[in-house]
Scaffold this motif. Structure first.
Motif, mmCIF file in Angstrom:
data_model
loop_
_atom_site.group_PDB
_atom_site.id
_atom_site.type_symbol
_atom_site.label_atom_id
_atom_site.label_comp_id
_atom_site.label_asym_id
_atom_site.label_seq_id
_atom_site.Cartn_x
_atom_site.Cartn_y
_atom_site.Cartn_z
ATOM 1 N N ASP A 182 0.824 -1.215 0.000
ATOM 2 C CA ASP A 182 0.000 0.000 0.000
ATOM 3 C C ASP A 182 0.860 1.267 0.000
ATOM 4 O O ASP A 182 0.409 2.336 -0.427
ATOM 5 C CB ASP A 182 -0.928 0.026 1.223
ATOM 6 C CG ASP A 182 -2.010 -1.037 1.134
ATOM 7 O OD1 ASP A 182 -2.355 -1.454 0.007
ATOM 8 O OD2 ASP A 182 -2.511 -1.462 2.198
ATOM 9 N N LEU A 183 2.104 1.142 0.469
ATOM 10 C CA LEU A 183 2.991 2.302 0.497
ATOM 11 C C LEU A 183 3.312 2.816 -0.909
ATOM 12 O O LEU A 183 3.699 3.972 -1.078
ATOM 13 C CB LEU A 183 4.300 1.946 1.205
ATOM 14 C CG LEU A 183 4.297 2.051 2.723
ATOM 15 C CD1 LEU A 183 5.506 1.348 3.311
ATOM 16 C CD2 LEU A 183 4.306 3.515 3.141
ATOM 17 N N LEU A 184 3.185 1.966 -1.902
ATOM 18 C CA LEU A 184 3.533 2.360 -3.253
ATOM 19 C C LEU A 184 2.513 3.315 -3.853
ATOM 20 O O LEU A 184 2.762 3.899 -4.918
ATOM 21 C CB LEU A 184 3.660 1.114 -4.140
ATOM 22 C CG LEU A 184 4.679 0.059 -3.672
ATOM 23 C CD1 LEU A 184 4.652 -1.154 -4.590
ATOM 24 C CD2 LEU A 184 6.082 0.663 -3.622
ATOM 25 N N THR A 185 1.382 3.495 -3.201
ATOM 26 C CA THR A 185 0.302 4.309 -3.781
ATOM 27 C C THR A 185 0.010 5.570 -2.984
ATOM 28 O O THR A 185 -0.931 6.283 -3.310
ATOM 29 C CB THR A 185 -0.985 3.478 -3.875
ATOM 30 O OG1 THR A 185 -1.401 3.108 -2.547
ATOM 31 C CG2 THR A 185 -0.767 2.224 -4.708
ATOM 32 N N VAL A 186 0.799 5.863 -1.941
ATOM 33 C CA VAL A 186 0.510 7.023 -1.086
ATOM 34 C C VAL A 186 1.687 8.013 -1.137
ATOM 35 O O VAL A 186 2.799 7.645 -1.529
ATOM 36 C CB VAL A 186 0.258 6.581 0.371
ATOM 37 C CG1 VAL A 186 -0.916 5.599 0.430
ATOM 38 C CG2 VAL A 186 1.508 5.964 0.987
ATOM 39 N N PRO A 187 1.434 9.268 -0.760
ATOM 40 C CA PRO A 187 2.526 10.255 -0.739
ATOM 41 C C PRO A 187 3.606 9.875 0.272
ATOM 42 O O PRO A 187 3.326 9.715 1.456
ATOM 43 C CB PRO A 187 1.821 11.552 -0.324
ATOM 44 C CG PRO A 187 0.377 11.335 -0.625
ATOM 45 C CD PRO A 187 0.127 9.875 -0.416
ATOM 46 N N ARG A 188 4.825 9.716 -0.234
ATOM 47 C CA ARG A 188 5.954 9.415 0.644
ATOM 48 C C ARG A 188 6.850 10.644 0.736
ATOM 49 O O ARG A 188 7.120 11.300 -0.265
ATOM 50 C CB ARG A 188 6.750 8.218 0.119
ATOM 51 C CG ARG A 188 5.954 6.929 0.063
ATOM 52 C CD ARG A 188 6.868 5.695 0.085
ATOM 53 N NE ARG A 188 7.984 5.751 -0.825
ATOM 54 C CZ ARG A 188 7.931 5.344 -2.102
ATOM 55 N NH1 ARG A 188 6.799 4.860 -2.597
ATOM 56 N NH2 ARG A 188 9.002 5.411 -2.870
ATOM 57 N N LEU A 189 7.319 10.918 1.934
ATOM 58 C CA LEU A 189 8.233 12.028 2.142
ATOM 59 C C LEU A 189 9.646 11.604 1.763
ATOM 60 O O LEU A 189 10.069 10.488 2.086
ATOM 61 C CB LEU A 189 8.194 12.481 3.600
ATOM 62 C CG LEU A 189 6.831 13.023 4.069
ATOM 63 C CD1 LEU A 189 6.832 13.247 5.568
ATOM 64 C CD2 LEU A 189 6.481 14.315 3.331
ATOM 65 N N SER A 190 10.367 12.475 1.087
ATOM 66 C CA SER A 190 11.712 12.164 0.580
ATOM 67 C C SER A 190 11.723 10.790 -0.096
ATOM 68 O O SER A 190 12.426 9.866 0.332
ATOM 69 C CB SER A 190 12.733 12.203 1.724
ATOM 70 O OG SER A 190 12.823 13.504 2.267
ATOM 71 N N PRO A 191 10.939 10.630 -1.167
ATOM 72 C CA PRO A 191 10.817 9.295 -1.791
ATOM 73 C C PRO A 191 12.112 8.765 -2.371
ATOM 74 O O PRO A 191 12.222 7.560 -2.622
ATOM 75 C CB PRO A 191 9.765 9.531 -2.892
ATOM 76 C CG PRO A 191 9.840 10.999 -3.179
ATOM 77 C CD PRO A 191 10.165 11.655 -1.884
#
Length: 293
Positions: A182-191
């Motif tokens: 699910d992390l692949l579809t949400v806004p990540r900080l410093s991706p």
């Protein structure tokens, strides 16, 4: 321009004049009696006057020696006082260098405990992500997150630098996290942070390509942005224990990834037994043990 005789010889003369005994002076100075006698004779030859009268295995001061002895002793007392003041000042101030995140999130909230335990030591905390040079910078000890400390350092391991994703409860309510994918579809900080691929690999996911998103230059700022609900950040749990405990941050998954580095307390090898550094080391290791336990 001063025309001083060798200070080593003057120091020997001062001790011998005080004791009127070369053997006792040698014991005080950690020398042999023969070495004391040699230094005194060398000084007399340089000055061109006898400083001691020698008779039947005993020594007494000559007229020149009696005139010089109190002046030399007074000069050494003044030198001792000058350096004693410097030693006292140096012993009373402990300067610590630490990375910004460790300083603000881990050390600063606990440092008052050290001050209470050691009220005679004033603490100066320099927070910077630049690794100090002990040979150049006026720093007593440093806390570094590295794979291995450099040569010439006394190093005590504190804990490993593990990481995991964290976000605010509000963010997770808007973006439910059921599985790591699910992390692949949400806004990540410093991706593009190097820690993301490490964590994805730890949970069996192929690292996804870099994607658009906020790019922040420190874990402190990333954590603050995560608390504000701006995205999910990859953070070190050891640095965010208070925020995790009070619910401002939540780690949706139990999996941790090792960065390969660890936190170390370091100081120059030759200064490891300095009293103020020993006191800080003992206190810090006790604090770390309490957290780990």
């Amino acid at each position: 321009m001063r025309r001083l005789p060798p200070l080593a010889a003057v120091r020997v003369f001062e001790a011998a004049a005080r004791h009127l005994n070369f053997t006792t002076a040698a014991d005080e100075l950690g020398m042999t009696q023969a070495a004391v006698s040699y230094q005194v004779r060398a000084l007399e030859e340089r000055l061109g006057v006898p400083l001691f009268l020698r008779a039947k295995g005993r020594v007494t001061l000559s007229d020149a020696g009696r005139r010089a002895a109190p002046l030399v002793s007074s000069a050494f007392d003044a030198l001792d006082g000058a350096f004693a003041a410097l030693r006292t000042e140096e012993a009373g101030v402990l300067t610590i260098s630490s990375s910004t995140t460790f300083a603000s999130n881990w050390l600063a909230p606990r440092l008052g405990g050290f001050q209470l335990a050691q009220p005679d030591i004033a603490v100066r905390l320099h927070s910077s992500n630049t690794i100090v040079d002990f040979a150049r910078d006026e720093v007593d000890a440093g806390i570094r997150s590295v794979r291995a400390p450099g040569p010439g350092l006394n190093a005590e391991p504190l804990f490993t630098a593990d990481v995991t994703p964290m976000a605010s409860p509000g963010f997770l309510s808007r973006h439910p996290m059921r599985v790591p994918a699910d992390l692949l579809t949400v806004p990540r900080l410093s991706p593009d942070d190097d820690w993301w691929p490490l964590w994805f690999a730890a949970v069996g996911l192929a690292p996804d390509p870099q994607r658009a998103g906020l790019r922040l230059d420190s874990q402190v700022i990333e954590g603050a942005a995560a608390i504000a609900g701006q995205g999910i950040a990859i953070l070190s749990p050891q640095m965010w224990t208070r925020e995790l405990a009070d619910g401002r941050l939540v780690a949706p998954f139990a999996e941790l990834a090792s960065t390969g580095a660890g936190f170390w307390l370091v100081c120059p090898e030759g200064r490891r037994n300095v009293a103020k550094i020993k006191a800080f080391r003992a206190w810090l290791l006790a604090e770390v043990a309490a957290v780990v336990a």
